[in-house]
Design a protein around this motif. Sequence first.
Motif, PDB file in Angstrom:
ATOM      1  N   TRP A 141     -33.504 -55.455 -12.865  1.00  0.00           N
ATOM      2  CA  TRP A 141     -33.559 -54.631 -14.068  1.00  0.00           C
ATOM      3  C   TRP A 141     -34.874 -53.877 -14.186  1.00  0.00           C
ATOM      4  O   TRP A 141     -34.991 -52.928 -14.974  1.00  0.00           O
ATOM      5  N   LEU A 142     -35.894 -54.294 -13.431  1.00  0.00           N
ATOM      6  CA  LEU A 142     -37.238 -53.752 -13.632  1.00  0.00           C
ATOM      7  C   LEU A 142     -37.361 -52.252 -13.421  1.00  0.00           C
ATOM      8  O   LEU A 142     -38.080 -51.584 -14.159  1.00  0.00           O
ATOM      9  N   VAL A 143     -36.685 -51.704 -12.438  1.00  0.00           N
ATOM     10  CA  VAL A 143     -36.812 -50.259 -12.175  1.00  0.00           C
ATOM     11  C   VAL A 143     -36.299 -49.460 -13.370  1.00  0.00           C
ATOM     12  O   VAL A 143     -36.971 -48.545 -13.843  1.00  0.00           O
ATOM     13  N   SER A 144     -35.145 -49.831 -13.875  1.00  0.00           N
ATOM     14  CA  SER A 144     -34.588 -49.126 -15.034  1.00  0.00           C
ATOM     15  C   SER A 144     -35.470 -49.302 -16.263  1.00  0.00           C
ATOM     16  O   SER A 144     -35.723 -48.347 -17.011  1.00  0.00           O
ATOM     17  N   LEU A 145     -35.956 -50.509 -16.480  1.00  0.00           N
ATOM     18  CA  LEU A 145     -36.812 -50.763 -17.637  1.00  0.00           C
ATOM     19  C   LEU A 145     -38.145 -50.038 -17.514  1.00  0.00           C
ATOM     20  O   LEU A 145     -38.676 -49.542 -18.512  1.00  0.00           O
ATOM     21  N   GLU A 146     -38.679 -49.940 -16.306  1.00  0.00           N
ATOM     22  CA  GLU A 146     -39.933 -49.215 -16.098  1.00  0.00           C
ATOM     23  C   GLU A 146     -39.743 -47.725 -16.391  1.00  0.00           C
ATOM     24  O   GLU A 146     -40.607 -47.098 -16.994  1.00  0.00           O
ATOM     25  N   LEU A 147     -38.620 -47.159 -15.983  1.00  0.00           N
ATOM     26  CA  LEU A 147     -38.350 -45.750 -16.286  1.00  0.00           C
ATOM     27  C   LEU A 147     -38.222 -45.514 -17.789  1.00  0.00           C
ATOM     28  O   LEU A 147     -38.718 -44.510 -18.317  1.00  0.00           O
ATOM     29  N   ILE A 148     -37.584 -46.439 -18.470  1.00  0.00           N
ATOM     30  CA  ILE A 148     -37.453 -46.326 -19.924  1.00  0.00           C
ATOM     31  C   ILE A 148     -38.831 -46.397 -20.574  1.00  0.00           C
ATOM     32  O   ILE A 148     -39.161 -45.589 -21.455  1.00  0.00           O
ATOM     33  N   ALA A 149     -39.661 -47.338 -20.146  1.00  0.00           N
ATOM     34  CA  ALA A 149     -41.002 -47.484 -20.713  1.00  0.00           C
ATOM     35  C   ALA A 149     -41.846 -46.244 -20.450  1.00  0.00           C
ATOM     36  O   ALA A 149     -42.539 -45.752 -21.345  1.00  0.00           O
ATOM     37  N   PHE A 150     -41.785 -45.723 -19.232  1.00  0.00           N
ATOM     38  CA  PHE A 150     -42.565 -44.530 -18.887  1.00  0.00           C
ATOM     39  C   PHE A 150     -42.145 -43.339 -19.743  1.00  0.00           C
ATOM     40  O   PHE A 150     -42.979 -42.628 -20.299  1.00  0.00           O
ATOM     41  N   ASN A 151     -40.831 -43.115 -19.853  1.00  0.00           N
ATOM     42  CA  ASN A 151     -40.340 -41.981 -20.650  1.00  0.00           C
ATOM     43  C   ASN A 151     -40.674 -42.146 -22.127  1.00  0.00           C
ATOM     44  O   ASN A 151     -41.054 -41.180 -22.794  1.00  0.00           O
ATOM     45  N   TYR A 152     -40.552 -43.355 -22.644  1.00  0.00           N
ATOM     46  CA  TYR A 152     -40.858 -43.590 -24.053  1.00  0.00           C
ATOM     47  C   TYR A 152     -42.345 -43.350 -24.317  1.00  0.00           C
ATOM     48  O   TYR A 152     -42.715 -42.736 -25.321  1.00  0.00           O
ATOM     49  N   ASP A 153     -43.196 -43.796 -23.398  1.00  0.00           N
ATOM     50  CA  ASP A 153     -44.633 -43.554 -23.524  1.00  0.00           C
ATOM     51  C   ASP A 153     -44.929 -42.061 -23.495  1.00  0.00           C
ATOM     52  O   ASP A 153     -45.728 -41.559 -24.292  1.00  0.00           O
ATOM     53  N   PRO A 207     -47.333 -26.910 -24.126  1.00  0.00           N
ATOM     54  CA  PRO A 207     -46.604 -27.396 -22.954  1.00  0.00           C
ATOM     55  C   PRO A 207     -45.931 -28.750 -23.179  1.00  0.00           C
ATOM     56  O   PRO A 207     -44.992 -29.107 -22.465  1.00  0.00           O
ATOM     57  N   CYS A 208     -46.366 -29.464 -24.187  1.00  0.00           N
ATOM     58  CA  CYS A 208     -45.732 -30.754 -24.474  1.00  0.00           C
ATOM     59  C   CYS A 208     -44.300 -30.592 -24.980  1.00  0.00           C
ATOM     60  O   CYS A 208     -43.506 -31.532 -24.897  1.00  0.00           O
ATOM     61  N   ILE A 209     -43.963 -29.427 -25.486  1.00  0.00           N
ATOM     62  CA  ILE A 209     -42.595 -29.205 -25.976  1.00  0.00           C
ATOM     63  C   ILE A 209     -41.604 -29.287 -24.820  1.00  0.00           C
ATOM     64  O   ILE A 209     -40.594 -29.991 -24.907  1.00  0.00           O
ATOM     65  N   SER A 210     -41.876 -28.596 -23.723  1.00  0.00           N
ATOM     66  CA  SER A 210     -40.954 -28.651 -22.586  1.00  0.00           C
ATOM     67  C   SER A 210     -40.989 -30.027 -21.935  1.00  0.00           C
ATOM     68  O   SER A 210     -39.951 -30.536 -21.484  1.00  0.00           O
ATOM     69  N   THR A 211     -42.148 -30.663 -21.891  1.00  0.00           N
ATOM     70  CA  THR A 211     -42.239 -32.031 -21.354  1.00  0.00           C
ATOM     71  C   THR A 211     -41.421 -32.980 -22.193  1.00  0.00           C
ATOM     72  O   THR A 211     -40.688 -33.825 -21.669  1.00  0.00           O
ATOM     73  N   LEU A 212     -41.523 -32.842 -23.494  1.00  0.00           N
ATOM     74  CA  LEU A 212     -40.761 -33.686 -24.416  1.00  0.00           C
ATOM     75  C   LEU A 212     -39.267 -33.472 -24.231  1.00  0.00           C
ATOM     76  O   LEU A 212     -38.501 -34.443 -24.174  1.00  0.00           O
ATOM     77  N   ASN A 213     -38.845 -32.230 -24.124  1.00  0.00           N
ATOM     78  CA  ASN A 213     -37.419 -31.943 -23.912  1.00  0.00           C
ATOM     79  C   ASN A 213     -36.927 -32.521 -22.602  1.00  0.00           C
ATOM     80  O   ASN A 213     -35.833 -33.068 -22.536  1.00  0.00           O
ATOM     81  N   ASN A 214     -37.720 -32.404 -21.541  1.00  0.00           N
ATOM     82  CA  ASN A 214     -37.321 -32.943 -20.244  1.00  0.00           C
ATOM     83  C   ASN A 214     -37.285 -34.469 -20.263  1.00  0.00           C
ATOM     84  O   ASN A 214     -36.395 -35.075 -19.650  1.00  0.00           O
ATOM     85  N   ALA A 215     -38.222 -35.100 -20.931  1.00  0.00           N
ATOM     86  CA  ALA A 215     -38.261 -36.558 -20.980  1.00  0.00           C
ATOM     87  C   ALA A 215     -37.061 -37.106 -21.745  1.00  0.00           C
ATOM     88  O   ALA A 215     -36.532 -38.165 -21.407  1.00  0.00           O
ATOM     89  N   GLN A 216     -36.615 -36.402 -22.763  1.00  0.00           N
ATOM     90  CA  GLN A 216     -35.482 -36.866 -23.554  1.00  0.00           C
ATOM     91  C   GLN A 216     -34.159 -36.612 -22.847  1.00  0.00           C
ATOM     92  O   GLN A 216     -33.160 -37.235 -23.180  1.00  0.00           O
ATOM     93  N   ALA A 217     -34.154 -35.723 -21.874  1.00  0.00           N
ATOM     94  CA  ALA A 217     -32.909 -35.394 -21.183  1.00  0.00           C
ATOM     95  C   ALA A 217     -32.471 -36.505 -20.231  1.00  0.00           C
ATOM     96  O   ALA A 217     -31.324 -36.557 -19.839  1.00  0.00           O
ATOM     97  N   TYR A 218     -33.388 -37.369 -19.851  1.00  0.00           N
ATOM     98  CA  TYR A 218     -33.055 -38.411 -18.869  1.00  0.00           C
ATOM     99  C   TYR A 218     -32.831 -39.697 -19.494  1.00  0.00           C
ATOM    100  O   TYR A 218     -33.036 -40.445 -20.063  1.00  0.00           O
TER     101      TYR A 218
END
Length: 87
Positions: free
Chosen positions: A37-49, A76-87
């Motif tokens: 489960w760690l890979v999926s949880l790490e991706l979630i933590a990274f995106n949430y951060d 530039p954080c607007i496009s980063t935020l949109n991309n992070a929420q898309a995944y």
Amino acid sequence: MISIKKHFGQYDKAVQAYMKNLVISLEKQYGELDETWLVSLELIAFNYDLILKCQADIAKNGLEKYDNSHRLVKNPCISTLNNAQAY
């Protein structure tokens, strides 16, 4: 069992609290979580951060900010935020 401090200690307290609640919820639903489960949880933590940091920057600096040439551009954080929420 997945240790929150061991695996998510590099993130701030808000991310650690979120991940702790997520792990507890997943354990209730699926039983004990193993290392797979760690890979999926790490991706979630990274995106949430990333989402939290972008939201803080947008709240501090607004939707537009000045670039290196002193031109007013979209934060530039607007496009980063949109991309992070898309995944």
